[in-house]
Design a protein around this motif. Sequence first.
Motif, PDB file in Angstrom:
ATOM      1  N   GLU A  31       0.809  -1.213   0.000  1.00  7.50           N
ATOM      2  CA  GLU A  31       0.000   0.000   0.000  1.00  7.50           C
ATOM      3  C   GLU A  31       0.844   1.267   0.000  1.00  7.50           C
ATOM      4  OE1 GLU A  31      -2.540  -0.294   3.372  1.00  7.50           O
ATOM      5  OE2 GLU A  31      -4.017  -1.571   2.329  1.00  7.50           O
ATOM      6  N   LEU A  32       2.114   1.157   0.349  1.00 11.74           N
ATOM      7  CA  LEU A  32       2.995   2.324   0.393  1.00 11.74           C
ATOM      8  C   LEU A  32       4.030   2.301  -0.721  1.00 11.74           C
ATOM      9  CD1 LEU A  32       3.565   2.557   4.247  1.00 11.74           C
ATOM     10  CD2 LEU A  32       2.004   3.906   2.849  1.00 11.74           C
ATOM     11  N   ALA A  33       3.751   1.549  -1.783  1.00  8.23           N
ATOM     12  CA  ALA A  33       4.722   1.442  -2.871  1.00  8.23           C
ATOM     13  C   ALA A  33       5.022   2.792  -3.491  1.00  8.23           C
ATOM     14  CB  ALA A  33       4.207   0.469  -3.933  1.00  8.23           C
ATOM     15  N   VAL A  34       3.984   3.630  -3.677  1.00  8.88           N
ATOM     16  CA  VAL A  34       4.212   4.934  -4.301  1.00  8.88           C
ATOM     17  C   VAL A  34       5.090   5.815  -3.413  1.00  8.88           C
ATOM     18  CG1 VAL A  34       2.109   5.962  -3.337  1.00  8.88           C
ATOM     19  CG2 VAL A  34       3.107   6.873  -5.444  1.00  8.88           C
ATOM     20  N   LEU A  35       4.890   5.740  -2.089  1.00 10.69           N
ATOM     21  CA  LEU A  35       5.744   6.504  -1.177  1.00 10.69           C
ATOM     22  C   LEU A  35       7.190   6.040  -1.272  1.00 10.69           C
ATOM     23  CD1 LEU A  35       6.268   8.472   1.167  1.00 10.69           C
ATOM     24  CD2 LEU A  35       5.605   6.633   2.735  1.00 10.69           C
ATOM     25  N   LYS A  36       7.416   4.735  -1.317  1.00  7.17           N
ATOM     26  CA  LYS A  36       8.781   4.214  -1.403  1.00  7.17           C
ATOM     27  C   LYS A  36       9.447   4.649  -2.697  1.00  7.17           C
ATOM     28  CE  LYS A  36       7.669   0.275   1.558  1.00  7.17           C
ATOM     29  NZ  LYS A  36       7.455  -1.189   1.644  1.00  7.17           N
ATOM     30  N   HIS A  37       8.651   4.719  -3.787  1.00 11.81           N
ATOM     31  CA  HIS A  37       9.202   5.221  -5.044  1.00 11.81           C
ATOM     32  C   HIS A  37       9.636   6.673  -4.898  1.00 11.81           C
ATOM     33  CE1 HIS A  37       8.482   2.105  -8.198  1.00 11.81           C
ATOM     34  NE2 HIS A  37       7.645   1.650  -7.300  1.00 11.81           N
ATOM     35  N   VAL A  38       8.810   7.475  -4.246  1.00 15.32           N
ATOM     36  CA  VAL A  38       9.142   8.891  -4.081  1.00 15.32           C
ATOM     37  C   VAL A  38      10.360   9.058  -3.180  1.00 15.32           C
ATOM     38  CG1 VAL A  38       8.314  11.061  -3.080  1.00 15.32           C
ATOM     39  CG2 VAL A  38       6.818   9.724  -4.558  1.00 15.32           C
ATOM     40  N   LEU A  39      10.456   8.275  -2.114  1.00 12.14           N
ATOM     41  CA  LEU A  39      11.624   8.369  -1.221  1.00 12.14           C
ATOM     42  C   LEU A  39      12.908   7.995  -1.955  1.00 12.14           C
ATOM     43  CD1 LEU A  39      10.122   6.840   2.052  1.00 12.14           C
ATOM     44  CD2 LEU A  39      10.555   9.251   1.545  1.00 12.14           C
ATOM     45  N   GLU A  40      12.832   7.052  -2.877  1.00 12.77           N
ATOM     46  CA  GLU A  40      13.997   6.721  -3.704  1.00 12.77           C
ATOM     47  C   GLU A  40      14.304   7.843  -4.684  1.00 12.77           C
ATOM     48  OE1 GLU A  40      13.297   3.032  -5.637  1.00 12.77           O
ATOM     49  OE2 GLU A  40      13.180   1.861  -3.784  1.00 12.77           O
ATOM     50  N   LEU A  41      13.233   8.437  -5.235  1.00 11.24           N
ATOM     51  CA  LEU A  41      13.406   9.505  -6.223  1.00 11.24           C
ATOM     52  C   LEU A  41      13.959  10.775  -5.586  1.00 11.24           C
ATOM     53  CD1 LEU A  41      12.787  10.363  -9.217  1.00 11.24           C
ATOM     54  CD2 LEU A  41      10.561  11.161  -8.386  1.00 11.24           C
ATOM     55  N   ALA A  42      13.561  11.060  -4.345  1.00  7.48           N
ATOM     56  CA  ALA A  42      13.929  12.322  -3.691  1.00  7.48           C
ATOM     57  C   ALA A  42      14.425  12.056  -2.277  1.00  7.48           C
ATOM     58  CB  ALA A  42      12.720  13.255  -3.673  1.00  7.48           C
ATOM     59  N   PRO A  43      15.592  11.452  -2.097  1.00  5.86           N
ATOM     60  CA  PRO A  43      16.059  11.109  -0.744  1.00  5.86           C
ATOM     61  C   PRO A  43      16.412  12.319   0.110  1.00  5.86           C
ATOM     62  CG  PRO A  43      17.776  10.684  -2.377  1.00  5.86           C
ATOM     63  CD  PRO A  43      16.545  11.025  -3.151  1.00  5.86           C
ATOM     64  N   ARG A  44      16.649  13.484  -0.503  1.00  6.62           N
ATOM     65  CA  ARG A  44      17.052  14.666   0.270  1.00  6.62           C
ATOM     66  C   ARG A  44      15.884  15.622   0.546  1.00  6.62           C
ATOM     67  NH1 ARG A  44      20.869  14.355  -3.708  1.00  6.62           N
ATOM     68  NH2 ARG A  44      20.008  16.219  -4.719  1.00  6.62           N
ATOM     69  N   HIS A  45      14.692  15.282   0.077  1.00  3.60           N
ATOM     70  CA  HIS A  45      13.557  16.185   0.217  1.00  3.60           C
ATOM     71  C   HIS A  45      12.622  15.730   1.339  1.00  3.60           C
ATOM     72  CE1 HIS A  45      15.013  17.084  -3.815  1.00  3.60           C
ATOM     73  NE2 HIS A  45      14.319  18.220  -3.783  1.00  3.60           N
ATOM     74  N   ALA A  46      11.985  16.706   1.980  1.00  2.00           N
ATOM     75  CA  ALA A  46      10.948  16.395   2.958  1.00  2.00           C
ATOM     76  C   ALA A  46       9.711  15.896   2.224  1.00  2.00           C
ATOM     77  CB  ALA A  46      10.616  17.643   3.773  1.00  2.00           C
ATOM     78  N   VAL A  47       9.000  14.933   2.833  1.00  2.00           N
ATOM     79  CA  VAL A  47       7.823  14.338   2.204  1.00  2.00           C
ATOM     80  C   VAL A  47       6.668  14.343   3.203  1.00  2.00           C
ATOM     81  CG1 VAL A  47       6.841  12.260   1.153  1.00  2.00           C
ATOM     82  CG2 VAL A  47       9.231  12.863   0.712  1.00  2.00           C
ATOM     83  N   LEU A  48       5.517  14.848   2.741  1.00  2.00           N
ATOM     84  CA  LEU A  48       4.266  14.785   3.501  1.00  2.00           C
ATOM     85  C   LEU A  48       3.338  13.817   2.785  1.00  2.00           C
ATOM     86  CD1 LEU A  48       3.669  18.567   4.264  1.00  2.00           C
ATOM     87  CD2 LEU A  48       4.247  16.802   5.926  1.00  2.00           C
ATOM     88  N   ALA A  49       2.761  12.875   3.517  1.00  2.00           N
ATOM     89  CA  ALA A  49       1.826  11.915   2.930  1.00  2.00           C
ATOM     90  C   ALA A  49       0.408  12.427   3.101  1.00  2.00           C
ATOM     91  CB  ALA A  49       1.986  10.553   3.599  1.00  2.00           C
ATOM     92  N   LEU A  50      -0.420  12.279   2.062  1.00  2.00           N
ATOM     93  CA  LEU A  50      -1.808  12.729   2.073  1.00  2.00           C
ATOM     94  C   LEU A  50      -2.722  11.514   2.044  1.00  2.00           C
ATOM     95  CD1 LEU A  50      -3.565  15.314   1.964  1.00  2.00           C
ATOM     96  CD2 LEU A  50      -3.590  15.055  -0.524  1.00  2.00           C
ATOM     97  N   THR A  51      -3.601  11.389   3.029  1.00  2.00           N
ATOM     98  CA  THR A  51      -4.475  10.227   3.133  1.00  2.00           C
ATOM     99  C   THR A  51      -5.936  10.673   3.212  1.00  2.00           C
ATOM    100  OG1 THR A  51      -4.565  10.147   5.546  1.00  2.00           O
ATOM    101  CG2 THR A  51      -2.674   9.109   4.483  1.00  2.00           C
ATOM    102  N   GLY A  52      -6.837   9.680   3.128  1.00  2.00           N
ATOM    103  CA  GLY A  52      -8.244   9.938   3.335  1.00  2.00           C
ATOM    104  C   GLY A  52      -8.586   9.942   4.811  1.00  2.00           C
TER     105      GLY A  52
END
Length: 455
Positions: free
Chosen positions: A134-155
């Motif tokens: 369920e978090l595959a897209v997040l893991k892709h983004v963390l690989e794509l942008a390891p130096r950037h802050a990430v906020l997750a948006l959920t329902g």
Amino acid sequence: MPAPVPRQRTIPAAESGQAPAAAPNGGSAQDSSEAKVTAPRAANPSENATDRAGSAPDRPETPAPAHLTLLLIEDDPGGSPIVPELLDRSGKPIRVRTARNLTEAGRLLTDDVHCILLDLALPAPGRAGDGDDELAVLKHVLELAPRHAVLALTGADDAERGAEAVRVGAQDYLVRDELDGRLLSRAIRYAVERKRSDSAERRLAEGRVRAQENRRLERGLLPTPLLDGSPLRFAARYRPGRSRALLGGDFYDVVRTPDGTVHAMIGDVCGHGPDEAALGVELRIAWRALTLAGLCGDRLLGTLQQVLEHERPDDEIFATLCAVDIAPDGRRAGLCLAGHPSPLLARPGHPARLLPYDDNGPALGLLPGARWPRTQVELGAEWSLMLYTDGLIEGRVGDTGERLGQDGMVEMIRRRLAAGLRGEELLRTAVNEVRDLNGGELTDDVAVLLLDRAA
């Protein structure tokens, strides 16, 4: 639960990396991937900034960004806006870029992006094993942008997945139906600061690990001599060059074999740093093992050359070495030199001098099948024998740019012996004088060992 707060305008497709959109007046919209979103109110100026961890000792702390930029990654075919108006702490608008998939995100993810707002409902690119994640897209983004802050948006009913996203690597998670300008602005600032803090802590942890590894290597470079039962006194001094806090390529060792012979060695791997230090440790350990196994002189150096040739990371790396074996009665010694400066011998009633170096063989690792002659040296009843690396003699002398050299070193040791200095004090003051003559820290590593025999 509060109702969604709409944005004042929708970011046009041209700003999200999609096809140009039509402007309201019939003309084409400006081709831009970045939008500045203004708002009628700012975040509460009394809000406290997030605490920061100290930066790593070998890197300056990254300053807080003057203008924040948010990259929104969200698949919204209907174009329904989810990002309200945003202001940073100083009241300046937070710039927003939008991407509908990770391909577009990769194009828009430049160095001036500080935070990513990722919709966890976005489908991830196909990858083996990701179907049930369920978090595959997040893991892709963390690989794509390891130096950037990430906020997750959920329902609203998916808070558990948001918490799991933070555990995986996101800085925080937000519920879509609860978004408003103040909440999101504050979350972005917090995420950016937390990412900076996490990065600083990681650099500190990596620095501590490197320091521990360096200390382990240093202990290998600075061994405990095996002189049980010998009347000889031992002293040593080691100082890495200016650009290395702990390590260098110099190494030494002293052991006494069962027949009473004392074997001493000092060497220097060309280059500086952990790789050269590690090779120096390997050569020192190999020398000790071969010496205790009964090898000496040319046979021992030939075997050490084989070890060097097998262990060095580059064929151009070589090592110089000086080895002496002192007879059980302490009155004579054998000397082998492999491209290394000759030791200094001091005896009462005689000026300190260098031992013969006419039979100096090549450095280890330079010539296949090389030979290293062993020279017999008479020491006498009372003496001091100093072995050293070239860092001691290659320092500059004042403003002239001239090097101290072996002659300058011999004269310096003569003066200090005449002043009554011996052992550790002799080595300490000699190394300090060389440094002072150089006008500061020496660029090369320095290792010196001293063996003394009293009558």
